[in-house]
Design a protein around this motif. Sequence first.
Motif, short mmCIF file in Angstrom:
data_model
loop_
_atom_site.label_atom_id
_atom_site.label_comp_id
_atom_site.label_asym_id
_atom_site.label_seq_id
_atom_site.Cartn_x
_atom_site.Cartn_y
_atom_site.Cartn_z
N THR A 10 59.35 39.16 57.96
CA THR A 10 58.32 38.42 57.44
C THR A 10 58.10 39.05 56.13
O THR A 10 58.51 40.13 55.75
CB THR A 10 56.74 38.68 58.14
OG1 THR A 10 56.65 40.14 58.21
CG2 THR A 10 57.01 38.05 59.39
N THR B 167 53.84 38.40 49.01
CA THR B 167 52.82 37.04 49.43
C THR B 167 51.82 36.57 48.60
O THR B 167 51.65 37.50 47.54
CB THR B 167 52.26 37.52 50.68
OG1 THR B 167 51.36 38.54 50.33
CG2 THR B 167 53.13 38.16 51.73
N ALA C 134 52.48 42.88 51.31
CA ALA C 134 51.81 42.46 52.65
C ALA C 134 51.06 43.85 53.21
O ALA C 134 51.81 44.87 53.35
CB ALA C 134 52.80 41.88 53.52
N GLY D 201 52.16 41.75 58.79
CA GLY D 201 53.23 40.34 58.65
C GLY D 201 52.74 39.44 59.92
O GLY D 201 53.11 38.33 60.20
N TYR E 80 52.41 35.40 59.34
CA TYR E 80 53.66 34.79 59.40
C TYR E 80 54.18 34.84 60.63
O TYR E 80 54.81 34.01 61.30
CB TYR E 80 54.57 35.57 58.24
CG TYR E 80 54.10 35.43 57.02
CD1 TYR E 80 54.47 34.19 56.32
CD2 TYR E 80 53.19 36.31 56.34
CE1 TYR E 80 54.14 34.07 55.10
CE2 TYR E 80 52.86 35.95 55.17
CZ TYR E 80 53.26 34.99 54.40
OH TYR E 80 52.85 34.89 52.88
N CYS F 183 57.77 41.31 64.19
CA CYS F 183 58.44 41.89 62.78
C CYS F 183 58.17 43.53 62.73
O CYS F 183 57.27 43.66 63.51
CB CYS F 183 57.47 41.16 61.61
SG CYS F 183 55.60 41.42 61.63
N THR G 174 54.47 48.23 55.44
CA THR G 174 53.51 47.61 55.04
C THR G 174 52.74 48.47 54.18
O THR G 174 52.84 49.81 53.84
CB THR G 174 52.52 47.29 56.23
OG1 THR G 174 52.22 48.35 56.95
CG2 THR G 174 53.12 46.29 57.25
#
Lengths: 431, 431
Positions: A155, A159, A183, A186, A189, A202, A206
């Motif tokens: 993902t 974003t 992000a 994820g 998504y 995913c 992060t």
Amino acid sequence: MSHVEIGGLSGCVGETVTIQGWVTTTRSSGKVAFAVIRDGTGLLQCVLVKSQVAEEVWDRFQGLTQETSVAVTGEVRAEPRSPGGYELGLTGLEVIGESVDFPISPKEHGTAFLHEHRHLWLRSRRQVAIARVRHEVVQAIRDFLYERGFVCVDTPILTGAIGEEAGNLFSTEYFDLGSAYLAQTGQLYGEAAAAALGKIYCFGPTFRAEKSKTRRHLTEFWMVEPEVAWLDSDGNMELQEQFISYIVARALDRRAEELKELERDTSRLESVTAPFPRLSYTDAIAYLKSEGHDLEWGADIGGDEETVLASRYDRPVFVYNYPKAIKAFYMKENPDDPRTVLSNDCLAPEGYGEIIGGSQREDDYDRLLARIVDYGLDPDAYKWYLDLRKYGTFAHSGFGLGVERTVAWICGIPHIREAIAFPRQIHRLYP
Amino acid sequence: MSHVEIGGLSGCVGETVTIQGWVTTTRSSGKVAFAVIRDGTGLLQCVLVKSQVAEEVWDRFQGLTQETSVAVTGEVRAEPRSPGGYELGLTGLEVIGESVDFPISPKEHGTAFLHEHRHLWLRSRRQVAIARVRHEVVQAIRDFLYERGFVCVDTPILTGAIGEEAGNLFSTEYFDLGSAYLAQTGQLYGEAAAAALGKIYCFGPTFRAEKSKTRRHLTEFWMVEPEVAWLDSDGNMELQEQFISYIVARALDRRAEELKELERDTSRLESVTAPFPRLSYTDAIAYLKSEGHDLEWGADIGGDEETVLASRYDRPVFVYNYPKAIKAFYMKENPDDPRTVLSNDCLAPEGYGEIIGGSQREDDYDRLLARIVDYGLDPDAYKWYLDLRKYGTFAHSGFGLGVERTVAWICGIPHIREAIAFPRQIHRLYP
């Protein structure tokens, strides 16, 4: 330039080989000298008898310092008392790269100094052991999910304005499209992908621009997030307990040597088998109050209280169905108690706290839209996410497991910053 | 809520099961009706005989639209002519979520429209097939490296001023520490880890704020970067050809069905076995000139010329030892021709171009420092990187393989933006 690795010496007993690596320690009696060499795959003791080698080799040996890179030549001998089980009867020694005043000596160093030299600190025995445990955990995660038919879906990190919490976002300018945000998850998504592929995960870095300075926080950390179509909250917890049990068993099985290096009490890990105890949030609060903790239904459960709850069990514990008001907008309302959502945290024992957050997702279009509005989020940014409830909505659940917290727990190390090679904290961006 | 998956029906012949999924197509003769259901694990044809089911079930069936989510109940029958090899004699039908006017109909849509609806487009058969091939490639990468003793080391995304190219960086404000930049590569960190662990790899998203709008560029893409201590440039190419051969063989072996769905000519992949042809940069230029291309020694080889070179072979080709002036500062000078560096690109056949860039790294402190200065970079920011040459320097090599380019090549799709679930391009940040 093919070469023999220390980790592959078992087939070489009696042979003369050349090994390239780094000097860790040396000692000499005047007639016999020893050096322990490491090459990343293991440790090897080299033995040098003055009367049996050329004088120049003996002299060169005396000049070796910590982290000098060398090529050592000699006969491989089985030696059960040596680290790794072999030793080298050294006959040839070539110095490849000198190392003057290597900063990380065997003496104690302060935390700030070690982190400032993280690129060199990584070479120490404890750090090598942690890195190998992490590596095993990462592969175990991948293998568990692969074998069960989950599809890896990567993902995006960049974003639009969408995520878990409106604050705590790192932002960057994105060409003519305004700001992009790194992000925090994820998951959203992942939900779209679950409608395409059934079971997905995913697994990537992060980001949280949080000002938290605790031993459980990093600004950049790795998280694996499975998402499963047609799975409810109970099934979600079953998946989580199987997942964690598998990861721990795999580390115990394949990284026993590293856990020993870390002096981990592995008996505390051997009890980590499914099923895990389950405690409703409401019962958890009642228990904490009965133990004299000052908190009421509706409050979040903090790190200290998590430790109290988790210390009652010999394996991780689920605390499920938290109050709606303190959880994310996408969690499904509990039909049996609309004050709560179908969520769960999973708390590791021994004070390691939350390693998983999971939930069944809200699958009703109108309820989800209302929650988005209630949380002050922009429904336009979530248009595509709402579409998943518009075109063939489906029950689905998922969770996120934090890799560094899991590795810190399995390794038994106090701070998650050692569970990643180059930790990022609010005051640390170097090296 | 346990349920049977379409992918797991082989053991259920003769049994009555309930499947949850989405309607893809329906047709009806008035007496017999058919629907193909997908659940992410496969496709299942459901057959409904009007005279054998309750009237309400028949009527409900007539209202089914594309992507309606349903629970279908019936007896599983072996049926070789059906997709997947089974069909369901439908007796029960429950509509879970309606789907009115699903945007992606079987008719042709424009590229912009499809990408605007990427979250729904993912459900189409071709996109599902691509996702599963990508998944297999990712796991194959992990398995190849795991089995050979490489340690996965996750390198940071948020970095200080360090990387491959000074331009093309996304930046973000990092608390009180000024700007952080999104990593273009994990290599430099990987080199530090290789000195600790011998053979390592990092594998994560990387970022280029490039204004390139070609079918080979994304602003966010995944790259795997192995780095190996005591490996020279020749050994590096050997590793690369084994790696690529393994990945391609694995996709052919385990994703034959998906490659068929994509109408991939797999004979073009079956020839991808090691060793790969090797062509020096100098010979490549001479060949291109002999073919009438207008470029001189020293120029970079562009995408069109890469296609010309690669089209001479039935497998990827290495072009090695490029001019120093057009390559990154960290590549080791070629002792036999100091105008060049010990680098290699690996070009995929069929016009897919560069999928790997690799090199032996400069391991001499003074030369590396001089290169950093020559390239106008700040030596202070590279202090830790220079340390690797100060404390026990070592020959080492590595490379980066782009996942989306590799997946696009294996799938035989023209643009890499379909090789990732949610592509990021200079004009695209949504969904």
